[in-house]
Write an enzyme that holds these catalytic residues in place. Structure first.
Site, PDB file in Angstrom:
ATOM      1  N   SER A  11       0.835  -1.192   0.000  1.00 41.96           N
ATOM      2  CA  SER A  11       0.000   0.000   0.000  1.00 41.96           C
ATOM      3  C   SER A  11       0.872   1.245   0.000  1.00 41.96           C
ATOM      4  CB  SER A  11      -0.929  -0.012   1.212  1.00 41.96           C
ATOM      5  OG  SER A  11      -1.723  -1.173   1.206  1.00 41.96           O
ATOM      6  N   HIS A  51       0.680  15.721  -2.211  1.00 40.10           N
ATOM      7  CA  HIS A  51       1.241  16.710  -3.129  1.00 40.10           C
ATOM      8  C   HIS A  51       0.572  18.051  -2.814  1.00 40.10           C
ATOM      9  CE1 HIS A  51       2.917  13.398  -5.457  1.00 40.10           C
ATOM     10  NE2 HIS A  51       1.710  12.852  -5.450  1.00 40.10           N
ATOM     11  N   CYS A  98      -4.661  -2.239   1.745  1.00 34.78           N
ATOM     12  CA  CYS A  98      -5.211  -3.573   1.579  1.00 34.78           C
ATOM     13  C   CYS A  98      -5.356  -4.185   2.969  1.00 34.78           C
ATOM     14  CB  CYS A  98      -4.301  -4.459   0.732  1.00 34.78           C
ATOM     15  SG  CYS A  98      -4.123  -3.918  -0.973  1.00 34.78           S
TER      16      CYS A  98
END
Length: 269
Positions: free
Chosen positions: A119, A124, A147
């Site tokens: 994962s 950003h 997951c």
């Protein structure tokens, strides 16, 4: 099909469901001069630099019970930053009841340890400004993909409190499937009616909200816009006392217009 802690279904192997949360936040400021704009962008770059963002993502990793495998981070010129964490499974223990509840997650990264694998968590930032109308906007995009059993929505409460937010756009999707021991496919493993149910009541009271959900596809979307704001929080280097009544109305109108355009996803003029 969803599972509850009281009605656990034994799975065939690992839980292969992928749960992805996209958290987009916007902070808006009125910067009437070039000097104010540059000072605001510098403040944002210092407030949300790569090191601080890394610490936020590490806390998210702790909340969802992941081990950090690798960190890539970068401060950009002239502004902006990015951080990516690759994470792997934590120690496997029985899922606590709150991992399945449709309720806000913790404000701090306590010991919520779950099964997680292959994962990632990314952020950003995008500072920008209007060329001539005095509006500066800071956007941060955070994606948490997991997951296993726990949902990344449990990190949402912490993320909301980690940023100064005027607009939030939230997307959550469960993809893939896992199987029970008889081979029967399970396309979701927890109850969810709305992303709003993972946001604390005191936060929801501050925002106007819109939901667009596709339940049969396990896709959930929520938009949030601040209902009321104090003009002093949107001025850089001075307070509204220094403004005339006409100036206060003009700036309030511009801020409101910016928020509405982002919230509704279209230009008003």
């Amino acid at each position: 099909m969803s599972l509850t802690p009281e009605e656990r279904i034994e799975l065939h192997g690992f839980n292969n469901l992928t749960k992805s949360l996209s958290f987009n936040m916007y902070d808006i400021c009125f910067t009437r001069t070039k000097e104010e704009r540059e000072a605001y962008l510098q403040y944002i770059d210092e407030q949300y630099n790569a090191d601080r963002l890394t610490n936020i993502l590490k806390d998210v990793s702790d909340i969802i019970g992941a081990h950090v495998l690798n960190i890539a981070k970068q401060d950009y010129e002239p502004q902006g930053a990015s951080v990516t964490l690759l994470v792997s499974e934590g120690p496997i223990i029985e899922a606590p009841k709150e991992a399945f509840e449709e309720s806000p997650g913790p404000l701090h990264p306590d010991s919520v340890v779950m099964h997680l694998d292959k994962s990632h968590i990314t952020v950003h930032t995008y500072p920008e400004y209007h060329p001539d109308e005095g509006i500066s906007t800071f956007r941060a995009d955070i994606d948490v993909s997991t997951c296993g059993e726990i949902s990344p929505l449990k990190a949402l409460n912490y993320l909301i409190h980690s940023f100064d937010t005027d607009i939030m756009i939230l997307d959550y999707r469960v993809r893939g499937f896992t199987r029970d021991i008889n081979g029967h496919k399970l396309f979701i493993d927890h109850e969810i009616n709305s992303i709003q149910n993972f946001i604390p009541e005191e936060i929801k009271k501050q925002f106007d909200m819109i939901d667009v959900n596709i339940y049969q596809e396990n896709i959930f979307h929520t938009k949030c816009k601040l209902k009321q704001f104090d003009l002093n929080n949107y001025l850089f280097g001075y307070t509204e006392d220094a403004l005339s009544h006409q100036e206060r109305n003009f700036i309030t109108e511009k801020l409101t217009e910016e928020m509405n355009e982002i919230f509704y996803g279209k230009n008003i003029k």
